[in-house]
Design an enzyme around this catalytic site. Structure first.
Site, PDB file in Angstrom:
ATOM      1  N   TRP A  71       0.816  -1.216   0.000  1.00 44.32           N
ATOM      2  CA  TRP A  71       0.000   0.000   0.000  1.00 44.32           C
ATOM      3  C   TRP A  71       0.851   1.268   0.000  1.00 44.32           C
ATOM      4  CZ3 TRP A  71      -5.161   1.648   0.423  1.00 44.32           C
ATOM      5  CH2 TRP A  71      -5.348   2.959   0.888  1.00 44.32           C
ATOM      6  N   ASN A  73       0.059   5.830  -0.064  1.00 41.47           N
ATOM      7  CA  ASN A  73      -0.815   6.972  -0.316  1.00 41.47           C
ATOM      8  C   ASN A  73       0.028   8.231  -0.459  1.00 41.47           C
ATOM      9  OD1 ASN A  73      -1.336   6.043   2.717  1.00 41.47           O
ATOM     10  ND2 ASN A  73      -1.758   8.238   2.763  1.00 41.47           N
ATOM     11  N   ASP A  74      -0.150   9.265   0.340  1.00 41.74           N
ATOM     12  CA  ASP A  74       0.394  10.590   0.051  1.00 41.74           C
ATOM     13  C   ASP A  74       1.876  10.598  -0.311  1.00 41.74           C
ATOM     14  OD1 ASP A  74      -2.055  10.896   1.270  1.00 41.74           O
ATOM     15  OD2 ASP A  74      -1.379  12.329   2.762  1.00 41.74           O
ATOM     16  N   GLN A  90       3.785   7.780   1.862  1.00 41.53           N
ATOM     17  CA  GLN A  90       3.134   6.954   2.866  1.00 41.53           C
ATOM     18  C   GLN A  90       3.118   5.512   2.388  1.00 41.53           C
ATOM     19  OE1 GLN A  90       1.038   8.621   6.020  1.00 41.53           O
ATOM     20  NE2 GLN A  90       3.179   9.057   5.556  1.00 41.53           N
ATOM     21  N   TRP A  98      -4.121  -0.045   4.169  1.00 42.52           N
ATOM     22  CA  TRP A  98      -3.650   1.060   4.991  1.00 42.52           C
ATOM     23  C   TRP A  98      -3.226   0.547   6.361  1.00 42.52           C
ATOM     24  CZ3 TRP A  98      -4.700   3.364   9.615  1.00 42.52           C
ATOM     25  CH2 TRP A  98      -4.324   4.698   9.799  1.00 42.52           C
ATOM     26  N   SER A 131       2.277  12.178   6.958  1.00 39.48           N
ATOM     27  CA  SER A 131       2.856  12.972   5.879  1.00 39.48           C
ATOM     28  C   SER A 131       3.711  14.125   6.389  1.00 39.48           C
ATOM     29  CB  SER A 131       1.740  13.512   4.981  1.00 39.48           C
ATOM     30  OG  SER A 131       1.095  12.453   4.323  1.00 39.48           O
ATOM     31  N   ARG A 191      -1.503  18.409  11.187  1.00 41.78           N
ATOM     32  CA  ARG A 191      -0.663  17.435  10.501  1.00 41.78           C
ATOM     33  C   ARG A 191      -0.154  17.954   9.150  1.00 41.78           C
ATOM     34  NH1 ARG A 191      -5.809  15.312  10.669  1.00 41.78           N
ATOM     35  NH2 ARG A 191      -6.968  15.077   8.715  1.00 41.78           N
ATOM     36  N   GLU A 246      -6.093  19.030   4.490  1.00 42.41           N
ATOM     37  CA  GLU A 246      -4.878  18.243   4.614  1.00 42.41           C
ATOM     38  C   GLU A 246      -3.813  18.753   3.645  1.00 42.41           C
ATOM     39  OE1 GLU A 246      -6.103  13.851   5.956  1.00 42.41           O
ATOM     40  OE2 GLU A 246      -6.597  14.216   3.853  1.00 42.41           O
ATOM     41  N   TRP A 329     -10.154   8.536  -1.456  1.00 44.53           N
ATOM     42  CA  TRP A 329     -10.485   7.831  -0.221  1.00 44.53           C
ATOM     43  C   TRP A 329     -11.848   7.153  -0.262  1.00 44.53           C
ATOM     44  CZ3 TRP A 329      -6.844   6.172   2.486  1.00 44.53           C
ATOM     45  CH2 TRP A 329      -5.737   6.920   2.821  1.00 44.53           C
TER      46      TRP A 329
END
Length: 511
Positions: A71, A73-74, A90, A98, A131, A191, A246, A329
């Site tokens: 997996w 992501n960002d 990520q 995730w 992140s 974050r 975000e 998402w």
């Protein structure tokens, strides 16, 4: 033993014939990760995963970055040093869902051919590694060493706090700062630190997202360790009250002889269609405060479903180079990809340009794409599509038109250009390919503005095995979407307007 959970809040969704955005009345589902039981011991860094089947599985992108397995992501920590582009991201080193979030690492000389490196940062007693960004501290302001690569990231446990790690071997290994966290926090709504050097104030500037509190905080530091909060940027957006902010990025541009700033903010679950998206604000920054111009917000960087959490590389001079996570998402954990899950978009070069008196961000694909391209040929009803390709159309705007990419299995991806309404409309549904893995994937229509002047429109389709990135008017309109056809589209039908079409194959980037 640590466990991590993914919570998907599912609701019954009535799919309308057209999605035009989010409002109070929309019923939607969104992804809401929770964290529990953080690791208390520092793990041994893992080596990059071995390639699986030469990265040639069905739906495996051939010109986009994907890890060999697991997996992602960002995109995180992107920095350019000594001819090398570093892409951190990520990553779950332990599986294709995730969880166990760490920073994966890949390097490239052209942002297209990537080599996976050892996992850079893994969870510790402060939580998972969410992140963040990375900078080259050429003047040794932090005391970690001249030209140290300094990563600033979110440590994510019950609270989301900001931490620092540094590398003195060009990102091969990192040491976490013993004084972490450098910004403490008591909740889970702070974050994704994005850090840059502000020459006018001679300070490092950090933008932090406030999550469900919907805003951006701006902090400053002289040494990357001790931070002072300078201001907050908060703006209410009509029709979009219920989403989280975000992955901010505050970027300077030269615009008509003056300095202007663009603030990128990724939002979820209320993007331009449904789910994830990236909006931006144009304004001024004085070293402490960002003030947005009075424009018709939200402005969207991309009008498709699958360009999220993107930020720019640091240390690239006047070029503002961007890459995003090519997923949403709403269905991120269900896309039919194995043994990897998710890809990055093609890299883009952000430019602030004037359109009808308004500054807009354009995001054309980087010029380095020419390095993997064959010669242009005229595109007929069918054409040879090898690994991936770029299709360029020049269409007259004297009447409406419809463009369809298809394959021998009868699957098709259709784009309508409506001259009267000044819209480009994308159709992604059951005829496009596989969609039944998620009720949220089939989108009868998604609309984007026809940002062009004159009587012609340029459309560039960048087509890979599981994506179509449509770039109109040299990047003034971007529409990025995942698709899952049985085979890559290799036919073209255009009805309505007169047009010219040419195509060139793009060579796979994997050895």
């Amino acid at each position: 033993m640590k466990s991590s959970k993914i919570i998907i809040v599912s609701v019954a969704v009535a799919m309308a014939a057209t999605f035009t955005g989010c409002s109070d009345n929309n019923i939607r589902q969104y992804y809401n990760p929770l964290i529990d039981d953080p690791k208390t011991e520092e793990p041994t860094p893992e080596q990059p995963a071995e390639e699986v089947s030469s990265r040639n599985e069905q739906y495996r992108p051939q010109i986009h970055f994907t890890p060999a397995k697991n997996w992602i992501n960002d995109p995180n920590g992107m920095v350019y040093i000594d001819g090398t582009y570093h892409l951190f991201y990520q990553y779950n080193p332990q599986g294709n869902v995730w969880g166990n979030l760490s920073w994966g690492h890949a390097t490239s000389s052209d942002m297209l051919h990537w080599e996976e490196q050892a996992v850079a940062l893994q969870p510790d007693a402060l939580g998972m590694i969410f992140s963040g960004s990375a900078v080259c501290d050429k003047d040794n302001t932090a005391g970690f060493g001249s030209n140290a690569l300094v990563a600033v990231y979110t440590s994510a446990d019950a609270a989301q706090q900001q931490s620092v790690a540094y590398s003195t071997d060009n990102g091969k290994t990192f040491t976490k700062y013993e004084g972490n966290p450098v910004i403490k926090n008591n909740d889970d709504n702070l974050r994704d630190p994005k850090v840059f050097w502000h020459e006018d104030s001679k300070k490092w500037i950090m933008t932090l997202a406030k999550g469900w509190k919907k805003g951006i905080e701006i902090w400053s530091s002289s040494n990357l360790k001790n931070w002072t909060k300078e201001s907050e940027f908060v703006m209410g957006l009509a029709g979009r009250p219920d989403f989280q902010w975000e992955c901010p990025d505050l970027i300077p541009f030269d615009y008509n002889g003056q300095r202007k700033w663009a603030l990128l903010v990724s939002v979820n679950p209320c993007g331009p269609v449904v789910g994830s998206g990236t909006m931006y604000f144009i304004g001024d920054f004085d070293g402490k405060n960002f003030t947005a111009d009075k424009l018709d917000y939200p402005l969207w960087l991309d009008y498709g479903m699958d360009n999220y959490a993107g930020v720019t590389w640091s240390n690239t001079g006047d070029r503002h180079l961007f890459i995003g996570w090519m997923n949403n998402w709403q269905y991120a954990d269900r896309v039919p990809c194995d043994p990897w899950r998710s890809a990055m978009t093609l890299p883009r070069e952000l430019k602030l340009v004037e359109h009808e008196g308004t500054p807009l961000l354009a995001c054309p694909v980087i010029g380095e794409i020419d390095g993997i391209a064959d010669e242009w040929t005229n595109a007929g009803a069918t054409f040879e599509a090898k690994d991936a390709y770029q299709l360029h159309l020049l269409i007259n705007l004297d009447t409406n038109s419809s463009i369809t990419l298809g394959n021998a299995q009868g699957e098709k991806f259709t784009v309508d250009v409506n001259v009267d309404s000044r819209l480009i409309t994308i159709h992604r549904n059951a005829s496009t390919g596989v969609t039944n893995f998620s009720e949220m994937f089939s989108i009868p229509s998604m609309n984007a503005p026809l940002n062009t002047q004159g009587d012609k429109l340029t459309l560039d389709f960048y087509v890979d095995r599981s994506s179509v990135e449509l770039i109109a008017s040299d990047g003034l309109t971007s529409i990025t979407n995942l698709v899952f056809p049985q085979t890559i589209y290799n036919s073209l039908t255009v009805s309505g307007a007169n047009y010219e079409a040419k195509v060139r194959n793009l060579c796979r980037v994997w050895k």
